[in-house]
Design an enzyme around this catalytic site. Structure first.
Site, short mmCIF file in Angstrom:
data_model
loop_
_atom_site.label_atom_id
_atom_site.label_comp_id
_atom_site.label_asym_id
_atom_site.label_seq_id
_atom_site.Cartn_x
_atom_site.Cartn_y
_atom_site.Cartn_z
N ASN A 9 -8.29 30.46 -30.07
CA ASN A 9 -7.63 29.65 -29.24
C ASN A 9 -7.69 30.46 -27.83
O ASN A 9 -7.08 31.55 -27.67
CB ASN A 9 -6.05 29.54 -29.54
CG ASN A 9 -5.16 29.01 -28.62
OD1 ASN A 9 -5.74 28.27 -27.45
ND2 ASN A 9 -4.02 29.33 -28.71
N TRP A 10 -8.49 30.02 -27.07
CA TRP A 10 -8.77 30.75 -25.91
C TRP A 10 -7.47 30.84 -24.77
O TRP A 10 -7.61 31.37 -23.73
CB TRP A 10 -9.96 30.21 -25.28
CG TRP A 10 -11.46 30.59 -25.73
CD1 TRP A 10 -11.26 31.70 -26.78
CD2 TRP A 10 -12.76 30.37 -25.29
NE1 TRP A 10 -12.77 31.77 -27.09
CE2 TRP A 10 -13.39 31.11 -26.26
CE3 TRP A 10 -13.27 29.68 -24.27
CZ2 TRP A 10 -14.87 30.98 -26.09
CZ3 TRP A 10 -14.39 29.61 -24.36
CH2 TRP A 10 -15.47 30.30 -25.12
N HIS A 97 1.59 23.86 -30.14
CA HIS A 97 1.30 25.45 -30.10
C HIS A 97 2.88 25.70 -29.55
O HIS A 97 3.50 25.04 -28.59
CB HIS A 97 0.36 25.79 -29.24
CG HIS A 97 -0.12 27.37 -29.18
ND1 HIS A 97 0.85 28.07 -28.56
CD2 HIS A 97 -0.76 27.86 -29.97
CE1 HIS A 97 0.50 29.35 -28.78
NE2 HIS A 97 -0.54 29.28 -29.39
N GLU A 99 3.79 27.85 -27.39
CA GLU A 99 3.69 27.76 -26.00
C GLU A 99 3.89 26.40 -25.35
O GLU A 99 4.56 26.22 -24.26
CB GLU A 99 2.31 28.69 -25.35
CG GLU A 99 2.40 29.91 -25.68
CD GLU A 99 0.91 30.49 -25.74
OE1 GLU A 99 -0.06 30.03 -25.26
OE2 GLU A 99 0.90 31.80 -26.28
N GLU A 168 2.66 30.08 -37.32
CA GLU A 168 2.49 30.83 -36.47
C GLU A 168 4.12 31.33 -35.88
O GLU A 168 4.69 30.70 -35.10
CB GLU A 168 1.89 30.50 -35.13
CG GLU A 168 0.38 30.02 -35.25
CD GLU A 168 -0.27 29.99 -33.82
OE1 GLU A 168 -1.26 30.63 -33.98
OE2 GLU A 168 -0.01 29.32 -32.93
N GLY A 174 0.65 37.01 -29.54
CA GLY A 174 0.58 37.78 -28.21
C GLY A 174 1.35 39.07 -28.01
O GLY A 174 1.26 39.59 -27.11
N GLY A 231 -5.60 34.07 -30.81
CA GLY A 231 -5.64 33.99 -29.53
C GLY A 231 -6.37 35.15 -29.10
O GLY A 231 -7.59 35.03 -28.74
N GLY A 232 -5.78 36.41 -28.76
CA GLY A 232 -6.36 37.36 -27.78
C GLY A 232 -7.67 37.62 -28.39
O GLY A 232 -8.57 37.80 -27.69
C1 PEP Z 1 -2.14 31.83 -30.59
O1 PEP Z 1 -2.41 31.55 -29.52
O2 PEP Z 1 -2.27 30.84 -31.46
C2 PEP Z 1 -2.32 33.23 -31.08
C3 PEP Z 1 -1.83 33.35 -32.36
O3 PEP Z 1 -2.42 34.28 -30.29
P1 PEP Z 1 -2.70 35.61 -30.49
O4 PEP Z 1 -3.54 35.84 -31.71
O5 PEP Z 1 -2.83 36.53 -29.43
O6 PEP Z 1 -1.06 36.23 -30.97
#
Ligand code: PEP
Length: 254
Positions: A9-10, A97, A99, A168, A174, A231-232
């Site tokens: 997930n960019w 998500h 966010e 999640e 993050g 994500g990251g």
């Molecule tokens: C995400 O954005 O779904 C995520 C899991 O981010 P990160 O891996 O950065 O925690």
């Protein structure tokens, strides 16, 4: 043998040149691997979809979006429709998500419309659920997951099996704080059993939350973990490749 989905997930990162360079490097690596037991997916910003569309035909990497509107077209300034995602080569779309829930106030009503719309356009929704830290500390984790899963009540039964879930925990996204193996196994088993009992279907469940090349093996080998939403670490080519390699070797071990 377990088949993993490794999904990046960019978020709101990478210009089109950066995206093309990343995908070029990824394809170079993937073309040397046996990908029978693993799917690799990149969920990219809308503006990167067309620039990387030609790679979709390579069968090595699948492309997805991070959100969509539920209508096909119309007066919804700033929105992107399922038809536009299909046109841009998408097969998947992340929905719900944390966010989007937090900053764009997406709730069960809107997510229900989006999931049904995605499914009826043959887009696979990756439906994210998870509790905040204060909800976990108040012992509300399973209550929260249950209420987020209420959305599935609204989905026509014949579509249900096409959904992918992503657990999640919001406090792990993050933050560098990934959930412990015990927490991951407990949540994934609970979600799996709950969905089977309530909806009579078994769905793949990805884990997401600070997954990286150091913790990927521990996470991916957990029971009921079907892959990762990353994500990251999906922005760092070497880390992302390392996670893919880990998933391949785990899937080969059975
Ligand atoms: C995400 O954005 O779904 C995520 C899991 O981010 P990160 O891996 O950065 O925690």
């Amino acid at each position: 043998m377990k088949k993993y989905l490794i999904a990046g997930n960019w978020k709101m990162n990478f210009t089109s040149n950066e995206a093309i360079s990343f995908v070029n490097q990824l394809i170079l690596h993937l073309s040397e691997l046996n990908l029978e037991q693993i799917d690799v997916l990149l969920c990219v910003p809308f503006t990167n979809l067309h620039p990387i569309k030609s790679f979709v035909n390579s069968n090595l990497v699948k492309i997805g979006a991070q959100n969509m509107h539920f209508e096909e077209k119309g007066a919804f300034t700033g929105e992107i429709s399922p038809l536009m995602l299909l046109d841009a080569g998408c097969e998947y779309v992340i929905l719900g998500h944390s966010e989007r829930r937090q900053y764009f106030l997406e709730n069960n009503d809107i997510l229900s419309k989006k999931i049904i719309s995605a499914l009826s356009h043959n887009l696979v929704p990756i439906f994210c659920i998870g509790e905040t830290l204060s909800q976990r500390q108040a012992n509300l984790t399973f209550q929260v997951l249950e209420s987020q899963l209420n959305v599935l009540e609204t989905v026509p039964k014949e579509f249900l099996s096409n959904i992918i879930l992503a657990y999640e925990p919001v406090w792990a996204i993050g933050t560098g704080l990934n959930a412990s193996k015990e927490q991951i196994i407990e949540a994934h088993l609970w979600i799996n059993d709950h969905v089977i009992d309530r909806f009579h279907v078994q769905l793949p469940i990805l884990y997401g939350g600070s997954m990286n090349n150091d913790n990927a093996k521990d996470i991916l080998e957990c029971k009921m973990v079907s892959g990762g939403l990353i994500g990251g670490a999906s922005l760092k080519i070497l880390q992302f490749i390392d996670i893919i390699n880990t998933a391949i070797s785990l899937s080969q071990q059975g």
